[in-house]
Each structure stands twice: as C-alpha cells, then as structure tokens.
Enzyme design. Structure first.
Site, short mmCIF file in Angstrom:
data_model
loop_
_atom_site.label_atom_id
_atom_site.label_comp_id
_atom_site.label_asym_id
_atom_site.label_seq_id
_atom_site.Cartn_x
_atom_site.Cartn_y
_atom_site.Cartn_z
CG ASP A 180 -30.72 -44.16 7.32
OD1 ASP A 180 -30.53 -44.34 6.31
OD2 ASP A 180 -31.90 -44.31 8.08
CG ASN B 126 -23.70 -54.02 -0.92
OD1 ASN B 126 -23.98 -54.54 -1.85
ND2 ASN B 126 -24.14 -54.38 0.18
CE1 TYR C 43 -32.44 -53.10 -6.61
CE2 TYR C 43 -32.76 -54.37 -8.31
CZ TYR C 43 -32.16 -53.83 -7.34
OH TYR C 43 -30.81 -54.70 -7.08
#
Length: 265
Positions: A60, A87, A158
């Site tokens: 995590d 990533n 984002y």
C-alpha cells in the site's frame, strides 16, 4: 542478454494496466521484477504468468512502513534495487462517478487522491534513494499524466496530484545529482491509455463505443494508447541507454499536446 539484464526492479500498481505491462516488459528484458499492489489475487496471478524472474509483494503505497518492509525484503533477497517505477495511482472515480471539480470536490476525496498519487510517490522516491545510495546508481521512473501538464476541470485532485509528481521528479533528479549520485529520476506522462482506470467513464453498455470515440476526439491520432506503448518508454528509462537522462518528462499522448491536427479540405 536483455536490455535490463542484471537489474532488480520494483513496480507499484502492477496488478493490471500500465503497471502490469511495465513489469512484463522488464521481465522480457531479463530484469528481476517485484510486482506490488493492493490487489493481491490479481498481482500474484500476473507475477506467476511472467515466470521465475517475477514475484509479487503486497504494498500500500500510502503507508510508510509498508514501503520499508518491501524495500528491506528486496535488499535481503537480491542485495540491491536498481529500478523503481512509481506507477500506482487513482483518479478518485474508481467507485463511481463523484464530483471532483474545484467547486464541489470534498476535502476527503481530495486527500484520498493525493495520498496515493503524491504521497505514494514521495515515499517511494525517498526509500529508493536510500536503497540505491550504496551502489550510487539507479533509475526512478514516476508515472505522471498529461493531466499533470494541463488543467482538468472534472478531475481537480487527479490533475493537481499528477502536476506535483512532475515537479517532484525534477526535484529528486536535482537532489541526486547534487549528492553526486548516478540515480536518475524521470517522469512519463500518458494521456488516454486504455486501462481499467477508464472503465467507469466508458461504461459497458451500447454507449461504450460512443464514449470511447468522445474520449479521443481531441487526440490527433484518434485512438487510445496501449499499456505496452507506455512500457516501452519505461524500458528505455530503466536501461543504461538513458544514462544521461534525468529530470526529463516524456509525453505519450497521440499528439494531443502538440496542438490540433488540421484536416485538409
């Protein structure tokens, strides 16, 4: 011998999509690859499908101790870490369409996206520098986004997180050079790459094809990119062929940042 022969690489968010494609490309180039994710069943299956040079570890990226555990295990098992691919990322839309515009996004949703996309990259870079310092060399590859270069009204968190990843990449690159380390840090900026991350926006019904066309209508090449096309850039940045590249950003966007493609009459 492959282009990454002898290198040990850790790829986060590798259970599927771009991360899985990068891990598979690294294995094909003879690297030893540790896939990590929180989707354990998918991650283990992906690693098993890649053969003996691939393994899986739960990670995590939001949790500092989880990073320490995985890096320590890699050093115990392989003695070194040569490549880290940060990533793992989320859009905030994985559990359904939520309001992520600058006016209506909740603070909790804002923080949730940044914890994975930005905090995860910060923690990964920090642990990688420390692990790579003993050998004095390595490659850190941060997967940012086209959304980190332009504003995205419906995905404010984002876009903000990916812009920060772009900037932090350059900071890490400069810091490592200042320290006299041959640890390179570069970022990849994909645009519309057809991965599971897009599924909530594309749908599964008869509207899917229409939605797909709409998503790439502003892309000069008029198509989605593939995870394998992104993986090819990661192989380059991980390899010694890119030994003089650091702080660089590579866009893979079908030409969208170049401007509009003129259509002859």
């Amino acid at each position: 011998m492959g282009r990454l022969a002898g290198k040990v690489a850790l790829v986060t968010g590798a259970a599927r999509g771009i991360g899985e494609a990068i891990a598979r490309a690294f294995v094909d180039e003879c690297a030893i690859v540790i896939l990590s994710d929180i989707r354990d069943a998918e991650g283990q299956a992906a690693a098993q499908s890649m053969g003996p040079n691939a393994s899986y570890s739960h990670l995590d990226v939001r949790v500092e101790m989880a990073w320490k555990r995985v890096i320590v295990q890699i050093l115990l098992d392989h003695g070194r870490l040569d490549v880290l691919v940060n990533n793992a990322g989320v859009t905030g839309l994985e559990d359904g369409m939520r309001l992520h515009d600058p006016e209506h996004a909740s603070l909790d949703d804002w923080h949730a996206v940044h914890r994975t996309n930005l905090d995860g990259v910060f923690l990964g870079c920090r642990q990688a520098i420390r692990a790579m310092r003993e050998h004095g060399s390595g490659s850190i590859i941060n997967v940012s986004s086209r959304s980190g270069l332009v504003g995205i009204p419906a995905a404010a968190a984002y876009a903000s997180s990916k812009a920060a990843v772009r900037n932090h990449t350059k900071t890490v690159a400069l810091y490592c050079a200042e320290q006299g380390l041959a640890i390179r840090c570069n970022s990849i900026h994909p645009a519309a790459i057809l991965t599971p991350m897009w599924e909530p926006m594309l749908g599964r019904g008869p509207e899917r094809e229409t939605n797909m066309r709409a998503c790439v209508q502003d892309t000069p090449m008029r198509r989605f990119g593939t995870p394998e096309e992104v993986a090819a850039l990661a192989v380059l940045l991980a390899s010694d062929e890119a030994a003089y590249m650091t702080g660089t950003e590579l866009n893979i966007d079908g030409g969208i940042l170049a401007g509009s493609a003129a259509t002859p009459t």
